[in-house]
Design an enzyme around this catalytic site. Structure first.
Site, PDB file in Angstrom:
ATOM      1  N   ASP A 113       0.844  -1.192   0.000  1.00 42.28           N
ATOM      2  CA  ASP A 113       0.000   0.000   0.000  1.00 42.28           C
ATOM      3  C   ASP A 113       0.877   1.239   0.000  1.00 42.28           C
ATOM      4  O   ASP A 113       1.411   1.640   1.044  1.00 42.28           O
ATOM      5  CB  ASP A 113      -0.902  -0.001   1.239  1.00 42.28           C
ATOM      6  CG  ASP A 113      -1.965  -1.082   1.154  1.00 42.28           C
ATOM      7  OD1 ASP A 113      -2.750  -1.058   0.196  1.00 42.28           O
ATOM      8  OD2 ASP A 113      -1.995  -1.953   2.044  1.00 42.28           O
ATOM      9  N   ASP A 144     -10.372  -5.519  -0.616  1.00 41.96           N
ATOM     10  CA  ASP A 144      -9.313  -4.987   0.240  1.00 41.96           C
ATOM     11  C   ASP A 144      -9.895  -4.191   1.404  1.00 41.96           C
ATOM     12  O   ASP A 144     -10.602  -3.210   1.195  1.00 41.96           O
ATOM     13  CB  ASP A 144      -8.420  -4.080  -0.623  1.00 41.96           C
ATOM     14  CG  ASP A 144      -7.183  -3.584   0.095  1.00 41.96           C
ATOM     15  OD1 ASP A 144      -6.911  -4.033   1.219  1.00 41.96           O
ATOM     16  OD2 ASP A 144      -6.485  -2.729  -0.488  1.00 41.96           O
TER      17      ASP A 144
HETATM   18  C1  DX5 Z   1      -6.155   0.294   3.143  1.00 43.94           C
HETATM   19  C2  DX5 Z   1      -5.263  -0.630   2.384  1.00 43.94           C
HETATM   20  C3  DX5 Z   1      -5.401  -2.047   2.751  1.00 43.94           C
HETATM   21  C4  DX5 Z   1      -5.124  -2.334   4.177  1.00 43.94           C
HETATM   22  C5  DX5 Z   1      -5.734  -3.643   4.570  1.00 43.94           C
HETATM   23  O1  DX5 Z   1      -5.969   1.562   2.666  1.00 43.94           O
HETATM   24  O2  DX5 Z   1      -5.502  -0.529   1.012  1.00 43.94           O
HETATM   25  O3  DX5 Z   1      -4.621  -2.874   1.875  1.00 43.94           O
HETATM   26  O4  DX5 Z   1      -3.759  -2.348   4.475  1.00 43.94           O
HETATM   27  O5  DX5 Z   1      -5.544  -3.753   5.913  1.00 43.94           O
HETATM   28  P1  DX5 Z   1      -6.630  -4.405   6.877  1.00 43.94           P
HETATM   29  O6  DX5 Z   1      -6.729  -5.840   6.446  1.00 43.94           O
HETATM   30  O7  DX5 Z   1      -6.025  -4.220   8.207  1.00 43.94           O
HETATM   31  O8  DX5 Z   1      -7.906  -3.670   6.689  1.00 43.94           O
HETATM   32 ZN    ZN Z   2      -4.468  -2.009  -0.295  1.00 42.94          ZN
END
Ligand code: DX5
Ligand code: ZN
Length: 225
Positions: A34, A175
């Site tokens: 990310d 996601d």
């Molecule tokens: C949020 C990101 C995600 C995030 C997912 O902006 O795009 O990829 O890191 O993390 P969790 O699983 O903790 O929601």
């Molecule tokens: Zn992401």
């Protein structure tokens, strides 16, 4: 094909190499980076140099989720990243989505388009014919550890229906806020790829969590390079 992708956004970076190795040994299929810029979303995470170092040694394909303004200009920085899979850009952030698609393809990567919860789904629907994957955000982009917004599952269903109707070879990734407890409903809605961050890297038992998620996917996990 169904896959589990681990986001390192909320990992303890002191331990990132060990944490990734543990997850991959347990069967994690892909990594998800990310990249945020402090403009499209409030915080800055990391850039291509960190991605490059980890991707080189991870042993699984690495996807990049660009949460940055002007992705059509930023994508080029990811040229030469080893084992690069898909680069996702946000349709909201691109002034010229066609240029973003071309910039990503020029790197030899697969192209993915991402959509935030607040944006109209039609913004990605018109690009579906020209991309390999769509990333449906189930939380507001920018931070890990949030709860899934249940209404977003309807978008996955709509995109699943659209790809069937249009006969597209399109991957649907979901996601944000995914855990073993809700993984099944996300898959049943039509997602192929589960992106999980804090659910894997934000707690103690990384191998156990990966195996639990793989069981939901009906997969024992095999590194795919
Ligand atoms: C949020 C990101 C995600 C995030 C997912 O902006 O795009 O990829 O890191 O993390 P969790 O699983 O903790 O929601
Ligand atoms: Zn992401």
């Amino acid at each position: 094909m169904r896959a589990l992708s681990g986001s390192v956004l909320e990992v303890d970076f002191w331990d990132v190499g060990d944490a990734v190795s543990e997850a991959v040994r347990a069967g994690l299929h892909r990594l998800h980076f990310d990249v945020t810029d402090g403009a499209f979303v409030p915080r800055i995470s990391f850039g291509d140099r960190i991605v490059r170092s980890i991707a080189r040694r991870a042993g699984v394909p690495s996807d990049v989720h660009l949460m940055v303004e002007r992705p059509e200009l930023q994508a080029a920085h990811f040229g030469g990243v080893e084992n690069l899979g898909t680069i996702y850009f946000h349709v909201e952030a691109a002034r010229d989505p066609g240029a973003a698609i071309r910039a990503i393809r020029a790197l030899g990567a697969r192209v993915g388009v991402a959509i935030s919860p607040g944006s109209e789904i039609s913004a990605v629907e018109r690009l579906l014919g020209g991309v390999d994957a769509v990333l449906v955000m189930l939380v507001e982009p920018g931070a890990g550890g949030q709860r899934m917004i249940p209404g977003m599952l309807g978008r996955i269903r709509a995109l699943d229906g659209a790809r069937r109707r249009m006969g597209l070879d399109l991957e649907i990734a979901a996601d944000g806020g995914i855990r073993a407890e809700n993984a099944r409903e996300v898959l049943e809605a039509g997602a192929d790829v589960l992106v999980v961050g804090s659910g894997i890297f934000g707690q103690g038992d990384i191998p156990g969590t990966v195996r639990g998620l793989l069981a939901e996917l009906g997969s024992r996990g095999a590194p795919q390079i």
